[in-house]
Design an enzyme around this catalytic site. Structure first.
Site, short mmCIF file in Angstrom:
data_model
loop_
_atom_site.label_atom_id
_atom_site.label_comp_id
_atom_site.label_asym_id
_atom_site.label_seq_id
_atom_site.Cartn_x
_atom_site.Cartn_y
_atom_site.Cartn_z
N LYS A 184 0.84 -1.20 0.00
CA LYS A 184 0.00 0.00 0.00
C LYS A 184 0.88 1.25 0.00
O LYS A 184 0.68 2.17 -0.77
CB LYS A 184 -0.93 -0.01 1.22
CG LYS A 184 -1.81 1.20 1.26
CD LYS A 184 -2.80 1.20 2.40
CE LYS A 184 -3.51 2.55 2.39
NZ LYS A 184 -4.42 2.73 3.48
N GLU A 190 10.55 -4.88 4.34
CA GLU A 190 10.63 -6.29 3.92
C GLU A 190 10.29 -6.44 2.44
O GLU A 190 10.98 -7.12 1.69
CB GLU A 190 9.62 -7.13 4.73
CG GLU A 190 9.93 -7.25 6.20
CD GLU A 190 9.21 -6.19 7.03
OE1 GLU A 190 9.05 -5.04 6.56
OE2 GLU A 190 8.82 -6.51 8.17
N GLY A 242 -4.77 -1.62 4.75
CA GLY A 242 -3.94 -2.76 4.35
C GLY A 242 -4.62 -4.10 4.60
O GLY A 242 -4.71 -4.95 3.72
N ARG A 243 -5.14 -4.30 5.82
CA ARG A 243 -5.72 -5.61 6.15
C ARG A 243 -7.13 -5.78 5.59
O ARG A 243 -7.77 -6.80 5.83
CB ARG A 243 -5.69 -5.85 7.66
CG ARG A 243 -6.35 -4.77 8.48
CD ARG A 243 -6.02 -4.92 9.97
NE ARG A 243 -6.44 -3.76 10.73
CZ ARG A 243 -5.74 -2.65 10.87
NH1 ARG A 243 -4.57 -2.52 10.25
NH2 ARG A 243 -6.19 -1.65 11.60
N GLU A 328 -4.78 -6.74 14.74
CA GLU A 328 -4.24 -5.44 14.32
C GLU A 328 -5.34 -4.38 14.38
O GLU A 328 -5.07 -3.21 14.63
CB GLU A 328 -3.63 -5.53 12.92
CG GLU A 328 -2.74 -4.33 12.58
CD GLU A 328 -1.88 -4.54 11.34
OE1 GLU A 328 -0.70 -4.93 11.48
OE2 GLU A 328 -2.37 -4.32 10.22
N HIS A 359 -5.88 -33.48 17.73
CA HIS A 359 -4.82 -34.36 18.24
C HIS A 359 -3.64 -33.57 18.77
O HIS A 359 -2.55 -34.11 18.93
CB HIS A 359 -4.39 -35.31 17.11
CG HIS A 359 -5.53 -36.15 16.63
ND1 HIS A 359 -5.88 -37.35 17.21
CD2 HIS A 359 -6.47 -35.91 15.67
CE1 HIS A 359 -6.95 -37.84 16.61
NE2 HIS A 359 -7.34 -36.99 15.67
N LYS A 470 9.50 -1.08 14.41
CA LYS A 470 10.08 -0.78 13.08
C LYS A 470 11.10 0.34 13.21
O LYS A 470 12.17 0.31 12.61
CB LYS A 470 8.98 -0.30 12.12
CG LYS A 470 8.01 -1.35 11.63
CD LYS A 470 7.10 -0.71 10.58
CE LYS A 470 5.86 -1.50 10.29
NZ LYS A 470 4.91 -0.83 9.42
O1 F6P Z 1 3.18 -3.25 9.77
C1 F6P Z 1 1.81 -3.32 9.63
C2 F6P Z 1 1.35 -2.97 8.24
O2 F6P Z 1 1.28 -1.60 8.10
C3 F6P Z 1 0.01 -3.63 7.94
O3 F6P Z 1 -1.06 -2.93 8.44
C4 F6P Z 1 0.06 -3.75 6.47
O4 F6P Z 1 -0.89 -4.66 6.00
C5 F6P Z 1 1.49 -4.20 6.27
O5 F6P Z 1 2.21 -3.46 7.23
C6 F6P Z 1 2.05 -3.97 4.90
O6 F6P Z 1 2.04 -2.64 4.52
P1 F6P Z 1 2.20 -2.19 3.02
O7 F6P Z 1 1.09 -2.76 2.24
O8 F6P Z 1 2.21 -0.70 3.03
O9 F6P Z 1 3.53 -2.72 2.54
#
Ligand code: F6P
Length: 495
Positions: A184, A190, A242-243, A328, A359, A470
């Site tokens: 987003k 990452e 995002g979520r 979240e 199990h 972060k």
């Molecule tokens: O670290 C949390 C977060 O901001 C989430 O809410 C989001 O889904 C994820 O990181 C990834 O963010 P982006 O889509 O901006 O890479």
């Protein structure tokens, strides 16, 4: 504390074992059928008195107006001053936003058609790189609905641990690969690191990576800066969290793998749940009733966890998807107005897949000292063509667990073999794991999360809690082991 809240907090815990005798219509009242999904709350501790108290609480918290504000595209995410317009992605909401989402979907569809037609060269593999909401949704959809339907081999890579990307690239021909960078913000460390390594891998193979990378983002200018051509950017609105973003261009890997028609059916299923949430009367409104049960267990009975078991291999990733959605969104300690919340907010969401979990962890559910609400999710139709005995065994096990949790078994002469019972469960049964049913199921969970947030007074659409870690990681990257406690300093020095 409001009167409604007092009534909830002081409510007696009725004995589930006699609930159906005391109230012969209970099943009828606590089962809600909505499209392809049957929800059953009859084996929870909800009573009519409790539901009445929660309805009063919903009134106190202005629930109907807040729900209207969500769908009207008002800035319900008050701490960030923006709307939460995921429903517009499936056609429900402010007309301008619905039209904007539609146009963005058409752009995605056109790019998929171009890829299918070979305009980007021969593509056999799609490497989707994203994390959190930019990965969990697509992964769930692909896993649930992707069996045997895709002409592409699609992998989702999220973790910054290079092992994840290396594994995904193993045996894959970079000359036949499309990389979809999903972020987003287009700044997530990452994702950007994984994307850079994927580009390097393509470059090494002599592929013009720039022609094979597409971006799924709400920050198209950042994607351009990073080097993605404008015609390969699939944008979505900043107002889609995002979520909550799998319905937008973040759903690209699902759309290309399942085909456009199935992707549209997924959206249509979610839209039907949107309409149910908006229009059904409160006592028959599935997300709202679910939120009442959630609040009762978290607040009145102080349950710190909520367990979910998918009795269907196709839904195995549902618990991890819902962990982000629920934890979240509602893992908060202050209200939207910044006051301390007067009670527990989101419990820990955890779970697994049945029958495997039986199990492994069910011993504690049946005889442990921790009370937790359990949710079973199953499908009437199987996802395979093997002997129907498999599916019968799966469903009978699922339904037996709910009965066992509730009934328990006395055994005064042998306490180790006694089961206390009176343990609650909800059972959600899909007709089948179709795109419509999955879309509706995910939208149900989104609205349930929202309804919980309204009842608690928190903002479910921000996530400042993820920022501090972060920031510290960035400081370590920049300045090394400076200014930390001895333990952290020693750990950093190990790197
Ligand atoms: O670290 C949390 C977060 O901001 C989430 O809410 C989001 O889904 C994820 O990181 C990834 O963010 P982006 O889509 O901006 O890479």
């Amino acid at each position: 504390m409001s009167k409604a809240m007092e009534a909830i907090d002081t409510a007696n815990v009725p004995d589930l074992r006699t609930a159906f005798d005391r109230d012969p219509d209970r099943l009828e009242r606590y089962v809600i059928r909505q499209g392809p999904i049957r929800f059953d709350w009859s084996k929870t501790h909800l009573t009519d008195e409790l539901v009445q108290s929660f309805l009063a609480l919903a009134g106190d918290m202005d629930f109907a107006a807040r729900r209207d504000a969500l769908f009207a595209g008002e800035p319900v995410n008050v701490t960030e001053g923006r709307a939460a317009e995921h429903p517009a992605e499936r056609g429900e909401g402010r007309p301008e936003s619905v039209a904007r989402a539609r146009a963005q979907h058409m752009r995605m569809r056109a790019l998929i058609e171009a890829i299918d037609a070979g305009d980007l060269g021969e593509i056999r593999h799609v490497l989707h790189i994203g994390i959190g909401g930019s990965a969990l949704g697509p992964k769930l959809i692909l896993d649930a609905l992707g069996d045997g339907v895709s002409r592409y081999d699609v992998a989702v890579v999220s973790n910054v641990d290079g092992t994840a990307l290396e594994r995904a690239m193993k045996g894959v021909d970079p000359r036949k690969t499309l990389v979809a960078v999903a972020s987003k913000t287009f700044t997530t460390t990452e994702t950007m690191l994984n994307a850079a390594s994927a580009v390097a891998w393509m470059d090494e193979a002599g592929v013009d990576a720039r022609s094979r990378v597409i971006a799924l983002t709400a920050a198209p200018e950042k994607a351009v800066e990073w080097g993605v051509g404008e015609d390969r950017i699939l944008p979505f609105a900043e107002s889609v969290g995002g979520r909550y973003s799998l319905w937008s261009s973040i759903g690209f890997p699902a759309a290309i793998a399942l085909g456009w028609d199935r992707f549209e059916r997924l959206l249509a299923g979610a839209a039907a749940m949107d309409r149910h949430f908006r229009q059904a009367e409160p006592a028959a409104n599935a997300p709202l009733i679910a939120a009442f049960a959630d609040r009762y267990y978290a607040r009145a009975l102080k349950c710190q966890t909520r367990a979910l078991f998918a009795y269907d291999e196709r839904l195995a990733l549902l618990p991890s998807y819902l962990q982000q959605l629920e934890m979240e969104s509602n893992g908060k300690r202050v209200t939207a107005g910044g006051q301390a919340v007067d009670g527990p907010t989101a419990p820990i969401t955890w779970g697994g897949v049945g029958t495997d979990a039986q199990h492994a962890v069910f011993q504690l559910l049946h005889q442990g000292t921790v009370l937790m609400p359990v949710e079973f999710i199953a499908s009437l139709a199987p996802g395979h063509s093997l002997d129907p005995a498999h599916h019968r065994a799966l469903l009978t096990n699922c339904f037996a667990q709910g009965a066992a949790l509730m009934q328990g078994r006395d055994n005064p002469s042998d306490p180790a073999r006694a089961f206390p019972g009176n343990r609650p469960s909800t059972t959600i049964v899909l007709d089948d794991v179709t795109p419509e049913a999955l879309g509706a199921l995910i939208a149900f969970y989104e609205h349930r999360t929202f309804a919980n947030a309204v009842l608690m007074g928190v903002n479910p659409f921000d996530q400042f809690g993820v920022e501090l870690g972060k920031e510290i990681a960035r400081a370590i990257e920049k300045d090394g082991a400076r200014g930390f406690d001895p333990s952290t300093t020693a750990l950093i020095e190990l790197i």
